[in-house]
Design a protein around this motif. Structure first.
Motif, PDB file in Angstrom:
ATOM      1  N   SER A  95       0.847  -1.266  -0.110  1.00 10.65           N
ATOM      2  CA  SER A  95      -0.141   0.075  -0.119  1.00 10.65           C
ATOM      3  C   SER A  95       0.851   1.140  -0.151  1.00 10.65           C
ATOM      4  O   SER A  95       0.652   2.253  -0.832  1.00 10.65           O
ATOM      5  N   TRP A  97       4.042   1.558  -0.840  1.00 10.99           N
ATOM      6  CA  TRP A  97       4.650   1.694  -2.377  1.00 10.99           C
ATOM      7  C   TRP A  97       3.564   1.993  -3.307  1.00 10.99           C
ATOM      8  O   TRP A  97       3.937   3.056  -4.293  1.00 10.99           O
ATOM      9  N   LEU A  98       2.397   1.787  -3.536  1.00 13.47           N
ATOM     10  CA  LEU A  98       1.524   2.124  -4.518  1.00 13.47           C
ATOM     11  C   LEU A  98       1.328   3.602  -4.245  1.00 13.47           C
ATOM     12  O   LEU A  98       1.243   4.520  -5.368  1.00 13.47           O
ATOM     13  N   CYS A 101       4.357   5.776  -5.463  1.00 14.49           N
ATOM     14  CA  CYS A 101       4.427   5.900  -6.873  1.00 14.49           C
ATOM     15  C   CYS A 101       3.262   6.525  -7.522  1.00 14.49           C
ATOM     16  O   CYS A 101       3.543   7.499  -8.634  1.00 14.49           O
ATOM     17  N   ARG A 108      -3.684   7.829 -10.732  1.00 10.20           N
ATOM     18  CA  ARG A 108      -4.017   6.803  -9.994  1.00 10.20           C
ATOM     19  C   ARG A 108      -4.002   5.559 -10.770  1.00 10.20           C
ATOM     20  O   ARG A 108      -4.181   4.516 -10.379  1.00 10.20           O
ATOM     21  N   LEU A 110      -1.353   2.812 -12.490  1.00  7.47           N
ATOM     22  CA  LEU A 110       0.181   2.535 -12.418  1.00  7.47           C
ATOM     23  C   LEU A 110       0.273   1.258 -13.417  1.00  7.47           C
ATOM     24  O   LEU A 110      -0.416   0.340 -13.228  1.00  7.47           O
ATOM     25  N   LEU A 117       5.731  -5.422  -8.704  1.00  8.37           N
ATOM     26  CA  LEU A 117       5.738  -5.091  -7.496  1.00  8.37           C
ATOM     27  C   LEU A 117       6.464  -5.980  -6.349  1.00  8.37           C
ATOM     28  O   LEU A 117       7.052  -5.576  -5.502  1.00  8.37           O
ATOM     29  N   ALA A 132      -2.907  -8.220  -3.444  1.00  2.00           N
ATOM     30  CA  ALA A 132      -3.663  -7.361  -4.502  1.00  2.00           C
ATOM     31  C   ALA A 132      -4.946  -7.751  -4.434  1.00  2.00           C
ATOM     32  O   ALA A 132      -5.999  -6.905  -4.492  1.00  2.00           O
ATOM     33  N   ILE A 141      -8.141  -0.941  -4.762  1.00  2.00           N
ATOM     34  CA  ILE A 141      -7.678  -0.819  -6.220  1.00  2.00           C
ATOM     35  C   ILE A 141      -8.291  -1.869  -7.176  1.00  2.00           C
ATOM     36  O   ILE A 141      -9.350  -2.520  -6.639  1.00  2.00           O
ATOM     37  N   TYR A 143      -7.148  -4.153 -10.566  1.00  2.00           N
ATOM     38  CA  TYR A 143      -6.225  -4.225 -11.424  1.00  2.00           C
ATOM     39  C   TYR A 143      -6.521  -5.607 -12.435  1.00  2.00           C
ATOM     40  O   TYR A 143      -7.450  -6.244 -12.423  1.00  2.00           O
ATOM     41  N   ILE A 148      -2.530  -1.310 -12.369  1.00  2.00           N
ATOM     42  CA  ILE A 148      -3.177  -1.168 -11.321  1.00  2.00           C
ATOM     43  C   ILE A 148      -3.912   0.457 -11.061  1.00  2.00           C
ATOM     44  O   ILE A 148      -3.400   1.198 -11.345  1.00  2.00           O
ATOM     45  N   ILE A 150      -5.862   2.771  -8.629  1.00  4.81           N
ATOM     46  CA  ILE A 150      -6.109   3.385  -7.260  1.00  4.81           C
ATOM     47  C   ILE A 150      -7.446   3.623  -7.270  1.00  4.81           C
ATOM     48  O   ILE A 150      -7.716   5.030  -7.721  1.00  4.81           O
TER      49      ILE A 150
END
Length: 172
Positions: A95, A97-98, A101, A108, A110, A117, A132, A141, A143, A148, A150
Protein backbone atom coordinates in the motif's frame (compact mmCIF):
# COMPACT_ATOMS: atom_id res chain seq x y z
CA UNK A 1 16.39 2.87 -7.09
CA UNK A 2 17.15 -0.64 -5.94
CA UNK A 3 19.92 -2.23 -3.98
CA UNK A 4 21.46 -5.09 -5.96
CA UNK A 5 22.34 -8.61 -4.90
CA UNK A 6 24.81 -11.12 -6.38
CA UNK A 7 21.97 -13.32 -7.66
CA UNK A 8 20.75 -10.46 -9.87
CA UNK A 9 17.79 -9.59 -7.69
CA UNK A 10 17.12 -6.32 -6.00
CA UNK A 11 14.79 -4.55 -3.61
CA UNK A 12 13.51 -1.00 -3.81
CA UNK A 13 15.23 1.47 -1.53
CA UNK A 14 13.84 4.71 -2.93
CA UNK A 15 11.41 6.05 -5.49
CA UNK A 16 12.30 8.99 -7.64
CA UNK A 17 9.97 11.41 -9.32
CA UNK A 18 9.93 14.95 -10.58
CA UNK A 19 11.32 16.12 -7.24
CA UNK A 20 14.43 13.96 -7.49
CA UNK A 21 18.00 14.25 -8.67
CA UNK A 22 19.79 10.97 -9.24
CA UNK A 23 23.47 10.27 -9.78
CA UNK A 24 24.56 12.77 -7.17
CA UNK A 25 27.25 10.38 -5.92
CA UNK A 26 29.31 11.52 -8.94
CA UNK A 27 29.15 15.08 -7.60
CA UNK A 28 30.59 13.85 -4.32
CA UNK A 29 33.53 12.16 -6.07
CA UNK A 30 32.30 8.57 -6.27
CA UNK A 31 32.86 6.73 -9.53
CA UNK A 32 30.40 3.88 -9.03
CA UNK A 33 27.19 3.23 -7.11
CA UNK A 34 26.12 -0.18 -5.77
CA UNK A 35 22.51 0.74 -6.59
CA UNK A 36 20.53 0.35 -9.78
CA UNK A 37 18.43 3.22 -11.09
CA UNK A 38 15.81 2.67 -13.77
CA UNK A 39 12.48 3.98 -15.00
CA UNK A 40 9.37 1.89 -14.42
CA UNK A 41 6.99 4.48 -15.83
CA UNK A 42 7.41 6.36 -19.09
CA UNK A 43 8.38 9.95 -18.64
CA UNK A 44 11.23 12.33 -19.13
CA UNK A 45 14.17 13.66 -17.26
CA UNK A 46 17.05 16.01 -17.73
CA UNK A 47 20.69 15.09 -17.93
CA UNK A 48 23.93 17.01 -17.86
CA UNK A 49 27.58 16.21 -18.29
CA UNK A 50 29.21 15.20 -14.99
CA UNK A 51 32.11 17.71 -15.18
CA UNK A 52 29.68 20.59 -15.71
CA UNK A 53 27.52 19.50 -12.77
CA UNK A 54 30.62 19.02 -10.58
CA UNK A 55 31.80 22.56 -11.33
CA UNK A 56 28.39 24.01 -10.50
CA UNK A 57 28.20 21.94 -7.29
CA UNK A 58 31.60 23.28 -6.16
CA UNK A 59 30.33 26.87 -6.38
CA UNK A 60 28.32 26.24 -3.18
CA UNK A 61 25.27 28.03 -4.52
CA UNK A 62 21.62 27.20 -5.17
CA UNK A 63 22.47 24.08 -7.21
CA UNK A 64 24.44 22.61 -4.31
CA UNK A 65 21.58 23.39 -1.90
CA UNK A 66 19.12 21.60 -4.20
CA UNK A 67 21.39 18.56 -4.52
CA UNK A 68 21.85 18.33 -0.76
CA UNK A 69 18.10 18.61 -0.19
CA UNK A 70 17.47 15.87 -2.76
CA UNK A 71 20.09 13.65 -1.11
CA UNK A 72 18.45 14.20 2.28
CA UNK A 73 15.05 13.28 0.82
CA UNK A 74 16.48 10.07 -0.70
CA UNK A 75 18.18 9.23 2.60
CA UNK A 76 14.94 9.69 4.56
CA UNK A 77 13.07 7.55 2.05
CA UNK A 78 15.71 4.80 2.06
CA UNK A 79 15.91 4.78 5.86
CA UNK A 80 12.12 4.69 6.19
CA UNK A 81 11.95 1.87 3.63
CA UNK A 82 14.52 -0.16 5.59
CA UNK A 83 12.49 0.26 8.76
CA UNK A 84 9.26 -0.44 6.95
CA UNK A 85 10.62 -3.65 5.41
CA UNK A 86 11.56 -4.98 8.84
CA UNK A 87 8.49 -3.85 10.83
CA UNK A 88 5.40 -3.79 8.63
CA UNK A 89 3.27 -6.35 6.88
CA UNK A 90 3.52 -7.00 3.18
CA UNK A 91 0.04 -5.50 2.77
CA UNK A 92 1.13 -2.27 4.44
CA UNK A 93 4.35 -2.14 2.39
CA UNK A 94 2.52 -2.72 -0.88
CA UNK A 95 0.00 0.00 0.00
CA UNK A 96 2.84 2.40 0.88
CA UNK A 97 4.63 1.67 -2.37
CA UNK A 98 1.52 2.17 -4.52
CA UNK A 99 0.81 5.51 -2.82
CA UNK A 100 4.38 6.75 -3.25
CA UNK A 101 4.32 5.75 -6.93
CA UNK A 102 0.99 7.47 -7.48
CA UNK A 103 2.39 10.64 -5.89
CA UNK A 104 5.36 10.66 -8.23
CA UNK A 105 3.34 9.82 -11.32
CA UNK A 106 0.53 12.21 -10.44
CA UNK A 107 -1.86 9.51 -11.58
CA UNK A 108 -4.01 6.84 -10.01
CA UNK A 109 -3.26 4.36 -12.82
CA UNK A 110 0.08 2.59 -12.44
CA UNK A 111 1.62 0.28 -15.09
CA UNK A 112 2.96 -2.48 -12.86
CA UNK A 113 2.73 -6.26 -12.97
CA UNK A 114 2.66 -8.40 -9.85
CA UNK A 115 6.25 -9.39 -10.67
CA UNK A 116 7.27 -5.71 -10.64
CA UNK A 117 5.55 -5.15 -7.31
CA UNK A 118 7.09 -8.27 -5.78
CA UNK A 119 10.58 -7.12 -6.75
CA UNK A 120 10.04 -3.61 -5.43
CA UNK A 121 8.74 -4.61 -1.99
CA UNK A 122 10.90 -7.71 -1.58
CA UNK A 123 8.07 -10.25 -1.58
CA UNK A 124 7.08 -13.29 -3.60
CA UNK A 125 4.85 -12.81 -6.60
CA UNK A 126 2.28 -15.19 -5.13
CA UNK A 127 2.17 -13.10 -1.95
CA UNK A 128 1.60 -9.93 -3.98
CA UNK A 129 -1.20 -11.66 -5.90
CA UNK A 130 -2.96 -12.65 -2.67
CA UNK A 131 -2.58 -9.17 -1.17
CA UNK A 132 -3.63 -7.40 -4.38
CA UNK A 133 -6.73 -9.62 -4.40
CA UNK A 134 -7.51 -8.57 -0.84
CA UNK A 135 -7.01 -4.87 -1.68
CA UNK A 136 -9.29 -5.35 -4.68
CA UNK A 137 -12.00 -6.96 -2.51
CA UNK A 138 -11.68 -4.03 -0.10
CA UNK A 139 -12.36 -1.72 -3.05
CA UNK A 140 -9.17 0.32 -2.79
CA UNK A 141 -7.57 -0.88 -6.04
CA UNK A 142 -8.52 -2.52 -9.31
CA UNK A 143 -6.05 -4.41 -11.43
CA UNK A 144 -5.75 -6.01 -14.81
CA UNK A 145 -2.68 -7.23 -16.65
CA UNK A 146 0.16 -4.82 -15.76
CA UNK A 147 -2.22 -2.04 -14.74
CA UNK A 148 -3.23 -1.08 -11.21
CA UNK A 149 -5.81 1.61 -10.60
CA UNK A 150 -6.14 3.24 -7.19
CA UNK A 151 -9.88 3.55 -6.57
CA UNK A 152 -9.91 4.71 -2.95
CA UNK A 153 -6.79 6.65 -2.05
CA UNK A 154 -7.84 7.44 1.53
CA UNK A 155 -8.72 3.77 2.06
CA UNK A 156 -5.29 2.75 0.78
CA UNK A 157 -3.70 5.32 3.11
CA UNK A 158 -5.54 3.76 6.08
CA UNK A 159 -4.22 0.31 5.12
CA UNK A 160 -0.67 1.59 4.63
CA UNK A 161 1.68 2.02 7.56
CA UNK A 162 2.86 5.38 8.90
CA UNK A 163 5.91 5.19 6.60
CA UNK A 164 3.93 6.57 3.67
CA UNK A 165 2.96 9.74 5.55
CA UNK A 166 6.49 10.14 6.94
CA UNK A 167 8.05 10.14 3.46
CA UNK A 168 5.23 12.20 1.89
CA UNK A 169 5.40 14.84 4.60
CA UNK A 170 9.19 15.06 4.43
CA UNK A 171 9.09 15.59 0.66
CA UNK A 172 6.48 18.31 1.00
Amino acid sequence: MTTCFHDGGGVEIALAGIESVLGTSALLGFKKSPNRVFMRVAGYGYATQTPMAQEEFKRCGVFQDLILHCNQALFVQAAQTAGCNSRHSTQQRLSRWLLLCADRNVDRILPFSHDDLAEMIGARRSTVTVIAGKLKRLGVIEYARSKITILDRSGLERISCECYATVRDHLQ
